[in-house]
Design an enzyme around this catalytic site. Sequence first.
Site, short mmCIF file in Angstrom:
data_model
loop_
_atom_site.label_atom_id
_atom_site.label_comp_id
_atom_site.label_asym_id
_atom_site.label_seq_id
_atom_site.Cartn_x
_atom_site.Cartn_y
_atom_site.Cartn_z
N ILE A 11 1.63 15.20 -2.98
CA ILE A 11 1.09 14.56 -1.76
C ILE A 11 -0.30 14.02 -2.05
O ILE A 11 -1.15 14.72 -2.62
CB ILE A 11 1.02 15.58 -0.59
CG1 ILE A 11 2.37 16.29 -0.41
CG2 ILE A 11 0.61 14.89 0.70
CD1 ILE A 11 2.37 17.39 0.65
N ASP A 64 -8.36 9.46 -7.26
CA ASP A 64 -8.71 8.30 -6.45
C ASP A 64 -7.60 7.29 -6.71
O ASP A 64 -7.53 6.71 -7.80
CB ASP A 64 -10.09 7.76 -6.87
CG ASP A 64 -10.55 6.66 -5.94
OD1 ASP A 64 -9.72 6.17 -5.15
OD2 ASP A 64 -11.73 6.28 -6.01
N ASN A 91 0.68 9.27 1.01
CA ASN A 91 -0.02 9.38 2.30
C ASN A 91 -1.38 8.69 2.31
O ASN A 91 -1.81 8.18 3.34
CB ASN A 91 -0.18 10.86 2.67
CG ASN A 91 -1.17 11.05 3.79
OD1 ASN A 91 -0.91 10.70 4.94
ND2 ASN A 91 -2.36 11.55 3.46
N TYR A 157 -5.59 -4.81 8.14
CA TYR A 157 -4.89 -3.51 8.19
C TYR A 157 -3.39 -3.75 8.38
O TYR A 157 -2.56 -3.17 7.67
CB TYR A 157 -5.45 -2.63 9.32
CG TYR A 157 -4.74 -1.30 9.36
CD1 TYR A 157 -4.99 -0.34 8.38
CD2 TYR A 157 -3.78 -1.02 10.34
CE1 TYR A 157 -4.30 0.87 8.38
CE2 TYR A 157 -3.10 0.19 10.34
CZ TYR A 157 -3.36 1.13 9.37
OH TYR A 157 -2.67 2.33 9.36
N LYS A 161 -0.12 -2.80 5.89
CA LYS A 161 1.03 -1.97 6.26
C LYS A 161 2.33 -2.79 6.25
O LYS A 161 3.40 -2.24 6.01
CB LYS A 161 0.78 -1.30 7.63
CG LYS A 161 -0.31 -0.23 7.55
CD LYS A 161 0.09 0.92 6.61
CE LYS A 161 -0.96 2.04 6.54
NZ LYS A 161 -0.51 3.19 5.73
N VAL A 190 -1.70 8.42 16.16
CA VAL A 190 -1.78 9.83 15.76
C VAL A 190 -3.25 10.22 15.78
O VAL A 190 -4.08 9.53 15.19
CB VAL A 190 -1.25 10.03 14.32
CG1 VAL A 190 -1.18 11.52 13.98
CG2 VAL A 190 0.09 9.35 14.12
C1 8X3 Z 1 -2.48 3.48 12.53
C2 8X3 Z 1 -1.86 3.25 13.87
O1 8X3 Z 1 -1.63 1.68 15.87
O2 8X3 Z 1 -3.84 1.87 14.86
O3 8X3 Z 1 -1.62 3.10 11.53
O4 8X3 Z 1 -2.12 0.65 13.74
S1 8X3 Z 1 -2.39 1.80 14.59
#
Ligand code: 8X3
Length: 257
Positions: A11, A64, A91, A157, A161, A190
Amino acid sequence: MESLKGKKVFITGVTSGIGRSCVYAFAKEGADLLISARRKSLVDEIADDIRKKFNINVYSFQLDVIKRKDVDNAVKSLPAEWKRIDILINNAGMGRGMVKFYEDNPDGWEEMIDTNIKGLLNVTNAIIHQMIERKDGHIINIGSIAGHEAYPRGAVYCATKHAVAAITKSLRMDVMDKNIRISTIDPGLVQTGFSKVRFYGDEEKANAVYKGYTPLSPDDIADAVIYIATRPKHVNIAQMVVFPTAQASSIHVHKES
Ligand code: 8X3
């Protein structure tokens, strides 16, 4: 349910949030754990704690994920008894900044791209070859709802993803003849240190993200990861999206004031 007893589970990013919860959830199931993060002293503290509490084998090390050569060396120099890794949980990940693209700090883009995309690739590449040789293994990526939907103030971001989602799908095709499962679990909101990091330490902004509803806890996600990891060998949970009940999409969250 397949037993995790004695399985070797690697992990990344274990010192907080979902990574830390996964460590405890897998330890409870009797898995042997390889745990890593940037801050070795914190990883060692967790290692000592789970050795005592769960009587399992634990190998802790500094890692890292963005440094490809270091990742390769760390995996190459694992002791013989730790070289067979059954399950990898990718993760380690982060967000930096939540402002309009044209107001954003490009340094944050680099951190996110390096960690969320290159880091995941580096660790996957260092570990997948022994899985391919053995024709056995399971890689579980921690993605995000941001990998399904782009939202305002999240260009980079969301892009990282979406990249995780694409890598997950493509890799699954590449190893479907190698008896290797590739899964992704894609959470919504979360409650972790994620927002504090995203807002560069601004606690007020970070806390506001989780106010007015019950967010997911990192343990909720670890519970889902355990579900994914304990299906029979012929069952691959390819993708699992998990929201708090008050969330319906990246931008739809019902908050009571
Ligand atoms: C984090 C959740 O909704 O801020 O991955 O993109 S969100």
